[in-house]
Each structure stands twice: as structure tokens, then as C-alpha cells.
Design an enzyme around this catalytic site. Sequence first.
Site, mmCIF file in Angstrom:
data_model
loop_
_atom_site.group_PDB
_atom_site.id
_atom_site.type_symbol
_atom_site.label_atom_id
_atom_site.label_comp_id
_atom_site.label_asym_id
_atom_site.label_seq_id
_atom_site.Cartn_x
_atom_site.Cartn_y
_atom_site.Cartn_z
ATOM 1 C CG PHE A 44 -2.728 -19.340 24.438
ATOM 2 C CD1 PHE A 44 -2.587 -18.089 23.858
ATOM 3 C CD2 PHE A 44 -2.237 -19.533 25.731
ATOM 4 C CE1 PHE A 44 -1.980 -17.037 24.543
ATOM 5 C CE2 PHE A 44 -1.640 -18.491 26.425
ATOM 6 C CZ PHE A 44 -1.513 -17.237 25.835
ATOM 7 C CG LEU A 90 -6.151 -18.084 34.618
ATOM 8 C CD1 LEU A 90 -6.683 -16.816 33.944
ATOM 9 C CD2 LEU A 90 -5.263 -18.860 33.649
ATOM 10 C CB CYS A 91 -10.309 -17.299 38.750
ATOM 11 S SG CYS A 91 -11.887 -18.024 39.234
ATOM 12 C CB ALA A 97 -7.855 -18.950 30.036
ATOM 13 C CG LEU A 155 1.929 -17.510 47.917
ATOM 14 C CD1 LEU A 155 1.578 -16.068 48.250
ATOM 15 C CD2 LEU A 155 2.317 -18.278 49.168
#
Length: 434
Positions: A50, A184-185, A196, A434
Site C-alpha cells: 500500500f 485509525l482503528c 486499513a 494526540l
Amino acid sequence: MVDSNKSSGPPEETPSHNPNGNAPSESDLALDEITGKVQKSLGLEKRHKFWESQPVGQFKDLGDTSLPEGPIEAPTPLSEVKQEPYNLPTMYEWITCDIDSDEMCTEVYNLLANNYVEDDENMFRFNYSKEFLRWALRPPGYFKSWHIGVRVKSSKKLVAFITGVPARIRVRDEIVTMAEVNFLCVHKKLRSKRLAPVMIKEVTRRVHLENIWQAAYTAGIIIPTPITSCQYWHRSLNPKKLIEVGFSRLGPRMTMSRTIKLYKLPESTVTPGFRKMGLHDVPAVTRILRNYLSQFVVAPDFSEHDVEHWLLPTEGVIDSYVAESSETHEITDFCSFYTLPSSILGNKNHSTLKAAYSYYNVCTKTPLLQLMNDALIVAKQKEFDVFNALDVMHNDTFLKELKFGPGDGSLHYYLYNYRIRHTLKPSELGLVLL
Ligand SMILES: CCCCCCCCCCCCCC(=O)SCCNC(=O)CCNC(=O)[C@H](O)C(C)(C)COP(=O)(O)OP(=O)(O)OC[C@H]1O[C@@H](n2cnc3c(N)ncnc32)[C@H](O)[C@@H]1OP(=O)(O)O
């Protein structure tokens, strides 16, 4: 982001190609061999199907200083940006998360609380609070459309998430509007199915629709290609609990009582005029912060609105303190930390580790060491168990002296569609995400 991945440090700039295009000489071969070893030890030899297709710095170009700094790809005309979302496997659907809604915010909170970043040993998992998520996701000028979820069509269960928020980031002399991509989860049961990359492409599309073409993000893993790799340092405030939950270990020849004594802090702060930041401090804080950040290669370009959002204290989310001169009433110094607890996985006696994370700190009068010691004192008063800081900005000038210990993972910083010629030192970075 916690130190989720052990790694041996920042990639060196290893020249990896023969500039003359001639047959390699014997010394080139030796260099290639060394380069190969360095790349292997850093995991740079891995294929990234990717990321190799994306406009990001590529490992093969590391050390090639002939490539220009700046955007890798020019923006495409807005009319050519794909209008429909990317395809998901048929069981799933895209949603835009309305983080104002308490119900939606709870769903996001639960997804992250159960599936977000863990340390290498799976002992701790980030537990961002709902108030924190609202703060992180609604800065000035934010786009609702950049808060993206994936649901199972049949059950409506939220199974994946990714977000962006807009930010102006200065890289050397250029101020670039970017998306800061975070959270991102993918649900644990849906891992390794190439979801993802689809999430990342969809957030990219929605960012492009706002005519924004660059992004900044951090990760615990090495992918093409970090602009710098930083280390977390940890200052014990409640050593007994940290040892009980396995966050830290009793040092050799140390007893519990000696350890407690080692980390003991004064009851109250020592800097004259040290107090909580208020709304009326926003102009002065913006002034000293902008001036301070101007020395770093990559740093946010904060307006007063940004400072009001990102730095004005919000209970349980962000704490900020100023030092005000008793004579001139000038604001001379400023420090801040955000609240990010972690769930402690599988401990009978403790369920939450209360952690403070150093954010932005500026000194014009008080020594930084003293200001940060005061930050530790207020964090202790507020019952944090540990105070964490990255080795960014001037942090390395106080870490050892204030008894921070190095963590075992790295946090890598990345830019999307923006090339930086040299890997930066952490001290050249003025950005905390964060
Ligand atoms: C202009 C605007 C641009 C906007 C976009 C800018 C870019 C933003 C980029 C995102 C910034 C996010 C910032 C944060 O939030 S960092 C926090 C990331 N979250 C977690 O670590 C939580 C726990 N883990 C998970 O939920 C999953 O493991 C995730 C979702 C991370 C991956 O899911 P999964 O494990 O099921 O994998 P896959 O089979 O679907 O996909 C595998 C591919 O995905 C690449 N991968 C894996 N982890 C990351 C990562 N942290 N950043 C970038 N890429 C990552 C991986 O190298 C591989 O590609 P390649 O190596 O083959 O090439």
C-alpha cells in the site's frame, strides 16, 4: 500514541544508489552490504504494497538529497476527485460520525477502548475519554465529514474508525494546510484483511474534497518514511502503583521505600506567579508560543483561536499553566499536559493508569527544568500516576535531570505528500499530535 512498537531507532540516511549509473566498485559493494544490514535491522527491507503506491517518501530514496523538498504530487483539479466513497466489502457501510451526539461518541469510545493501541506486551491499552475525543476532533474549522466510521450493515455495529482534523503546519518557511490523521482503528476480529488501506484512501478522498493535499500523522510502526523517530520518556509519580501493575520494575539494589523516596516531589510549585491559564491569557500565550515554535523545522502555526481550543484548560482533558510576573503582569512562561489514561489489562487490583502527556512548554524567564518540575508537582497533586514526554523540542534538556526514564518504543512522525530532504532530529520537531 503509546510506545507500541519496539524498534532500534531512527533510520540513518543511507545512500542506496549509485549516482553515476556505472558498474558498482568494490567499495560501493561494501557500502551496499552495510546499507542492506542497516535497512534490515530497521525493517526497511519489508515490502509495503500500500505505502509504496502512495505519495510519501520511499525508503529507496533515503539519503538522496537531490530530490526537492515540498509536495510530492501536485493537486488534481477538484472536479477530478472521486465523488463516491471507496468500495467496502459488501457486509460493511461507511458512516460519518456525529461526535456531538452522545450516542455516537459512546460508540466510538467503546470501539477505541476495546480495540485501539496497546503496548507490545498487551498490558495496557489507551483509554481516550469521550471529552478528550470531542476536544481532539472539533478544533477550529473541523470537518464532520473527516470523522469516518465503518459499520456492519446488518447489526449496525461500529467496527472501524479514522479521523482527520485540519491544521496549519509550518515546514521550514512554508505554511501548509494539512489534515492531522489519527484514531485509525480496526476491530480486533477484522485485522489483517487490508481494511486499513481502504480507510486511509477514504479519509484522503474526503480531505482532497476540501482542497487539502497534505497530512501529518504518527504511528508506533515504521512505514515509508518517518520524518523523525522519537522516544517516549516516563516520570514516575506513583511508583508503587506503576510497579504493582508492571509498568515499571524495581531497580537493582532498590527497595520500594527507597524508590518512593527517589520520586517524591515537593507539595507545592516554586515558580513565582505560577497559575492556571485563563481565557484572558490567550493573546500572550499565543505570542510566546508562536515565537518559541518558530525555531523548529516542523511545527504548528497556531492562531489565537487554535490556542484557545488546544491549550485553554478543560477538566480531565488539557491542563495549562502560566507564570505571570508580579511586577509587569507579563506572561513569561507556559506549560501544558493532556490527560490520556490507559486501561490496565488483567490486573486484579488496578484497572486504570492515569497518565499525563507533556504538550507544549515555553520559557522566556523561568528555567525549563524548574517549570517542568512544577508541571510534575501539579500532575502529582492531580493524582496522575505517570508523566510522559517525547524527546521533541527542548525536552531532552530536562528529561534525565527530572528522573524521567526512557520507554522501550518509538513514535514515528510522518508527512503525506510532502518530502523532507533529511531525516530530522527529534529536537528539530515542534509538533505534538494526540
Ligand atoms: C491528503 C490527506 C492524506 C490523509 C491520509 C494520510 C495518511 C494517514 C495514515 C494513517 C495514520 C494513522 C495514525 C494512527 O491512528 S496510528 C494508530 C493506529 N492504530 C492502532 O495501532 C490501533 C490498533 N491497531 C489497529 O486497529 C489495526 O492494526 C490498524 C487499523 C492500525 C491496521 O489494520 P490491520 O492491522 O488490520 O492492517 P490491514 O491488513 O488492514 O492493512 C495493512 C496495511 O496498513 C498499514 N498500516 C498498519 N498500521 C498502520 C498505521 N498505524 N498507520 C499507517 N498505516 C498502517 C500496513 O503498513 C499495511 O500497509 P503496507 O505496509 O502493506 O503498505
